[in-house]
Design an enzyme around this catalytic site. Structure first.
Site, PDB file in Angstrom:
ATOM      1  N   CYS A 155      -6.485  -0.024   6.803  1.00 31.69           N
ATOM      2  CA  CYS A 155      -6.022   0.564   5.442  1.00 31.69           C
ATOM      3  C   CYS A 155      -6.952   1.606   4.958  1.00 31.69           C
ATOM      4  O   CYS A 155      -8.405   1.164   4.802  1.00 31.69           O
ATOM      5  CB  CYS A 155      -6.023  -0.527   4.358  1.00 31.69           C
ATOM      6  SG  CYS A 155      -5.596  -0.023   2.758  1.00 31.69           S
TER       7      CYS A 155
ATOM      8  N   ARG B  68       2.724   4.957   6.267  1.00 33.39           N
ATOM      9  CA  ARG B  68       3.439   4.290   7.494  1.00 33.39           C
ATOM     10  C   ARG B  68       3.715   2.711   7.183  1.00 33.39           C
ATOM     11  O   ARG B  68       3.994   1.928   8.082  1.00 33.39           O
ATOM     12  CB  ARG B  68       2.032   4.072   8.576  1.00 33.39           C
ATOM     13  CG  ARG B  68       1.545   5.482   8.965  1.00 33.39           C
ATOM     14  CD  ARG B  68       0.130   5.278   9.663  1.00 33.39           C
ATOM     15  NE  ARG B  68      -0.773   4.991   8.952  1.00 33.39           N
ATOM     16  CZ  ARG B  68      -1.883   4.774   9.156  1.00 33.39           C
ATOM     17  NH1 ARG B  68      -2.553   5.006  10.350  1.00 33.39           N
ATOM     18  NH2 ARG B  68      -2.988   4.563   8.113  1.00 33.39           N
TER      19      ARG B  68
ATOM     20  N   CYS C 136       0.794  -1.151  -0.130  1.00 38.82           N
ATOM     21  CA  CYS C 136       0.036  -0.094  -0.107  1.00 38.82           C
ATOM     22  C   CYS C 136       0.791   1.276  -0.128  1.00 38.82           C
ATOM     23  O   CYS C 136       2.099   1.262   0.554  1.00 38.82           O
ATOM     24  CB  CYS C 136      -1.089   0.065   1.058  1.00 38.82           C
ATOM     25  SG  CYS C 136      -2.128   1.536   1.217  1.00 38.82           S
TER      26      CYS C 136
ATOM     27  N   ASP D 170       0.360   3.597   1.725  1.00 44.00           N
ATOM     28  CA  ASP D 170       0.215   4.324   2.978  1.00 44.00           C
ATOM     29  C   ASP D 170       1.760   4.722   3.439  1.00 44.00           C
ATOM     30  O   ASP D 170       2.543   4.018   3.594  1.00 44.00           O
ATOM     31  CB  ASP D 170      -0.425   3.199   3.900  1.00 44.00           C
ATOM     32  CG  ASP D 170      -0.718   4.064   5.295  1.00 44.00           C
ATOM     33  OD1 ASP D 170      -0.014   4.717   5.880  1.00 44.00           O
ATOM     34  OD2 ASP D 170      -1.812   3.971   5.585  1.00 44.00           O
TER      35      ASP D 170
ATOM     36  N   HIS E  98      -2.083  -3.781   5.064  1.00 40.67           N
ATOM     37  CA  HIS E  98      -2.133  -3.607   6.357  1.00 40.67           C
ATOM     38  C   HIS E  98      -3.469  -3.491   7.216  1.00 40.67           C
ATOM     39  O   HIS E  98      -4.557  -2.804   6.088  1.00 40.67           O
ATOM     40  CB  HIS E  98      -1.127  -2.264   6.426  1.00 40.67           C
ATOM     41  CG  HIS E  98      -1.739  -1.156   5.923  1.00 40.67           C
ATOM     42  ND1 HIS E  98      -2.387  -0.066   6.581  1.00 40.67           N
ATOM     43  CD2 HIS E  98      -1.733  -0.771   4.645  1.00 40.67           C
ATOM     44  CE1 HIS E  98      -2.786   0.752   5.755  1.00 40.67           C
ATOM     45  NE2 HIS E  98      -2.531   0.530   4.805  1.00 40.67           N
TER      46      HIS E  98
END
Ligand code: CO
Length: 198
Positions: free
Chosen positions: A101, A46, A42, A44, A98
């Site tokens: 998400c 993080r 992803c 993302d 994750h």
């Protein structure tokens, strides 16, 4: 004046640190990249691939998009797979989702604007399918357990899509070692879990 000087400073410190540890570090990396892994994760912020699995530059080929989707109509992802498998000959393709998400969550809610809505369409299908399983009560749309369950199911689904790609089948047919993995990352403790062997 240079923009974002803090990032350039950090970059210089990083490069100097590596060079002081190994003066030929960058020279060697220039010569060849031979990663064993392709990471599809992803976007993302993080979930940074190299950091999570403790790999250095040169060790993992990375493709990231919203909600770690493998869509056969996505030229970007297909080109990455083609290059990683046919040229770099990676031995492992890892789809890593994750919990928590935002892309998965968006697909559980009302329509959003394009192009994001188009992108989320395979996830919407997954959400719809998860609400229509026989013998199970309809999931509460706001339930965190449902959301997290969908994050897992999304990873499993993307691995299934990979399995079906002619590119992957061709690699297997010619005997190229290639394993597919479905992992999920937990933002709460920084740990990965293998969904295929769990
Ligand atoms: Co995400």
């Amino acid at each position: 004046m240079r923009h974002l000087p803090e990032l350039f400073d950090a970059n210089r410190r990083w490069a100097e640190q590596l060079r002081s540890r190994d003066p030929l570090y960058f020279e060697r990396l220039c010569g060849l990249q031979r990663p064993k892994y392709l990471w599809i994760g992803c976007a993302d912020s993080r979930v940074p691939a190299n950091s999570i699995i403790g790999l250095e530059p040169g060790e993992v080929f990375v493709h990231r998009n919203i909600a770690n989707l493998v869509n056969p109509d996505d030229t970007n992802c297909m080109a990455v797979l083609q290059y990683a498998i046919n040229v770099l000959a990676v031995e492992h393709v890892i789809v890593c989702g994750h919990y928590g998400c935002g892309g998965v969550q968006a697909a559980m809610g009302p329509d959003v604007e394009n192009p994001l809505e188009d992108w989320l369409s395979p996830l919407r299908q997954l959400v719809r399918a998860s609400g229509s399983e026989e013998g199970t009560p309809p999931p509460s749309p706001n339930s965190r357990a449902h959301w997290y369950g969908l994050c897992e199911r999304n990873v499993t689904r993307q691995v299934e899509v990979l399995e079906s790609l002619p590119l992957i089948q061709a690699a297997r047919d010619r005997g190229q070692p290639l394993s597919l993995h479905g992992w999920i990352y937990d933002l709460h403790d920084g740990l990965l879990r293998d969904l295929r062997t769990a």
